[in-house]
Scaffold this active site. Structure first.
Site, PDB file in Angstrom:
ATOM      1  N   ARG A   1      32.266  37.007  28.591  1.00  0.00           N
ATOM      2  CA  ARG A   1      30.806  36.927  28.363  1.00  0.00           C
ATOM      3  C   ARG A   1      30.603  36.992  27.010  1.00  0.00           C
ATOM      4  O   ARG A   1      30.098  36.102  26.570  1.00  0.00           O
ATOM      5  CB  ARG A   1      30.329  38.161  29.328  1.00  0.00           C
TER       6      ARG A   1
ATOM      7  N   MET B   1       9.130  47.233  54.345  1.00  0.00           N
ATOM      8  CA  MET B   1       8.512  47.309  53.118  1.00  0.00           C
ATOM      9  C   MET B   1       8.522  48.892  52.757  1.00  0.00           C
ATOM     10  O   MET B   1       8.707  49.339  51.704  1.00  0.00           O
ATOM     11  CB  MET B   1       7.375  46.511  52.713  1.00  0.00           C
TER      12      MET B   1
ATOM     13  N   TYR C   1      11.268  44.920  62.680  1.00  0.00           N
ATOM     14  CA  TYR C   1      11.089  43.224  62.440  1.00  0.00           C
ATOM     15  C   TYR C   1      12.311  42.618  63.135  1.00  0.00           C
ATOM     16  O   TYR C   1      13.382  43.088  62.707  1.00  0.00           O
ATOM     17  CB  TYR C   1      10.923  43.225  61.149  1.00  0.00           C
TER      18      TYR C   1
ATOM     19  N   LYS D   1      21.383  52.510  29.167  1.00  0.00           N
ATOM     20  CA  LYS D   1      20.819  51.459  29.445  1.00  0.00           C
ATOM     21  C   LYS D   1      20.053  51.450  30.778  1.00  0.00           C
ATOM     22  O   LYS D   1      20.251  52.179  31.679  1.00  0.00           O
ATOM     23  CB  LYS D   1      21.597  50.252  29.423  1.00  0.00           C
TER      24      LYS D   1
HETATM   25  C1  LIG Z   1      27.053  49.183  30.891  1.00  0.00           C
HETATM   26  C2  LIG Z   1      28.270  49.012  29.731  1.00  0.00           C
HETATM   27  C3  LIG Z   1      29.149  50.123  29.577  1.00  0.00           C
HETATM   28  C4  LIG Z   1      28.975  51.321  30.826  1.00  0.00           C
HETATM   29  O1  LIG Z   1      29.895  50.961  32.063  1.00  0.00           O
HETATM   30  P1  LIG Z   1      30.046  51.930  33.021  1.00  0.00           P
HETATM   31  O2  LIG Z   1      30.850  51.032  34.198  1.00  0.00           O
HETATM   32  O3  LIG Z   1      28.463  52.204  33.683  1.00  0.00           O
HETATM   33  O4  LIG Z   1      30.627  53.067  32.783  1.00  0.00           O
HETATM   34  C5  LIG Z   1      30.126  50.174  28.732  1.00  0.00           C
HETATM   35  N1  LIG Z   1      30.261  48.989  27.768  1.00  0.00           N
HETATM   36  C6  LIG Z   1      29.320  47.958  28.012  1.00  0.00           C
HETATM   37  C7  LIG Z   1      29.388  47.115  27.059  1.00  0.00           C
HETATM   38  C8  LIG Z   1      28.257  47.986  28.860  1.00  0.00           C
HETATM   39  O5  LIG Z   1      27.568  46.865  28.892  1.00  0.00           O
END
Ligand SMILES: *Cc1c(COP(=O)(O)O)cnc(C)c1O
Length: 370
Positions: free
Chosen positions: A133, A309, A261, A35
């Site tokens: 969630r 930046m 800055y 992802k």
């Molecule tokens: C992102 C995600 C993972 C992977 O988690 P990591 O901590 O990066 O290994 C596994 N399961 C779900 C549902 C996720 O959203």
């Protein structure tokens, strides 16, 4: 010459980390989580290595499409499931599996039987075991499982949950116990594969839990999921990405003079400062202020003052030979092989390796090293 900043993706390290995941979960199918464009590394860049995983997990239909375009014919799991009934057209066309976490998704799946009577899906029913969630409640799970299993367009139902504390403790107890015991209690007597583990669970808990399919994300990219409990050295992981740049100017400042800055850093004595071509518009966190570690010519030193930046400034006290053109490693591996883990940099900025790797911006050129 282009501006000297560069992200280097280390394919040998990704390969090594995948091997560590497979060894830690020897009885499981290991899915590579890609992802967020493979946690900022680029799906197309990591594909040659991760095609030796047992499957891929991600969120976006567009990313699934990219995997199919690369020639991947194996499993792809959509971790957040479908977002509209039309998504099922794409899932059918690309043969995607998906999680089912809410009733409205089951309604779409039911409706889709009329829209496309030939489509068949492998689904992952999600149990909300305590993260709160996504997922169905424990008391309704078995009934929903039976309802989904009976749908004419469902080929298989697997059981899925996600841990909130696989990287540590929960209310003073081992972080996964509460969720894992609920999961096994509810799903233990039901048919179907299980998928519970993320990276932290794979590394910390796989000697005593069962997950037929594991979802390994962050560990593949060379960040420790439970830093500072364990470092990448403890888990034998290698940095999958290095963010490198160069010194583009040198300043000599006197005691009581400031840098950058807001005059956030004031020198206590005369010192030599390097100006680096890297700033928050490259994805380096602005909050990474004085003290955040960096490597200059493979020597560990620190950021001074505010990140701006397009530039940041570093302390050259420990690196007297450093000059314009000297290599600066913001995280990852220097060209001499010295390592600054992304976890240390993230901790110095109050965040995690995940956020740093995902934040690299489009203007940073990426080079692949095999
Ligand atoms: C992102 C995600 C993972 C992977 O988690 P990591 O901590 O990066 O290994 C596994 N399961 C779900 C549902 C996720 O959203």
């Amino acid at each position: 010459m282009p501006r000297p900043i560069q992200a280097v993706v280390h394919l040998d390290a990704l390969q090594h980390n995948l091997k560590i995941a497979k060894a830690a979960a020897p009885n499981a199918e290991v899915y590579a989580v890609v992802k967020a464009n493979a946690y900022g590394h680029g799906i197309e860049r990591v594909y040659s290595v991760f095609q030796s995983a047992d499957g891929f997990a991600l969120l976006d239909l567009a990313e699934a499409q990219r995997l199919r375009a690369l020639g991947w014919q194996g499993k792809i799991l959509l971790l957040e499931g479908i977002f509209a009934v039309d998504d099922l057209d794409v899932c059918a066309a690309l043969d995607l599996s998906f999680s089912l976490h809410s009733q409205h998704q089951i309604t779409w799946l039911t409706q889709f039987q009329q829209i496309n009577p030939d489509a068949k899906f492998d689904v992952y029913l999600k149990l909300n075991s305590g993260m709160n969630r996504l997922g169905f409640q424990a008391h309704e799970y078995t009934d929903i499982f039976k309802q989904v299993q009976a749908l004419g367009n469902v080929r298989s139902v697997s059981h899925m949950t996600h841990f909130s504390d696989a990287d540590g403790q929960r209310f003073g107890q081992n972080g996964i116990d509460y969720q894992y015991s609920m999961f096994t209690q509810i799903t233990g007597s039901l048919a179907g594969k299980t998928s519970v583990s993320n990276s932290a669970a794979i590394l910390r808990h796989h000697h005593h839990i069962q997950s037929d399919i594991v979802r390994s994300g962050i560990m593949l990219y060379g960040s420790s999921p439970d830093y500072p409990d364990h470092t990448i050295y403890d888990w034998n992981l290698q940095p999958g990405m290095s963010l490198r740049s160069e010194i583009i100017a040198i300043q000599y400042i006197q005691a009581d003079e400031s840098v950058g800055y807001g005059s956030n850093f004031v020198a206590e004595q005369a010192m030599r400062i390097g100006v680096v071509a890297c700033g928050y518009a490259d994805g380096y966190q602005r909050i990474s202020a004085t003290g955040t570690p960096v490597l200059v010519d493979s020597v560990r030193t620190q950021v001074l003052g505010r990140v701006s930046m397009d530039m940041l400034t570093v302390d050259l006290t420990a690196v007297p030979q450093a000059t314009v053109g000297s290599e600066v490693v913001l995280w990852g591996k220097s060209s001499q092989g010295e390592i600054l883990s992304i976890d240390e940099v993230a901790a110095g900025s109050g965040t995690v390796g995940y956020e740093l790797m995902c934040a690299i911006t489009a203007r940073v050129p990426v080079r692949i090293e095999s």
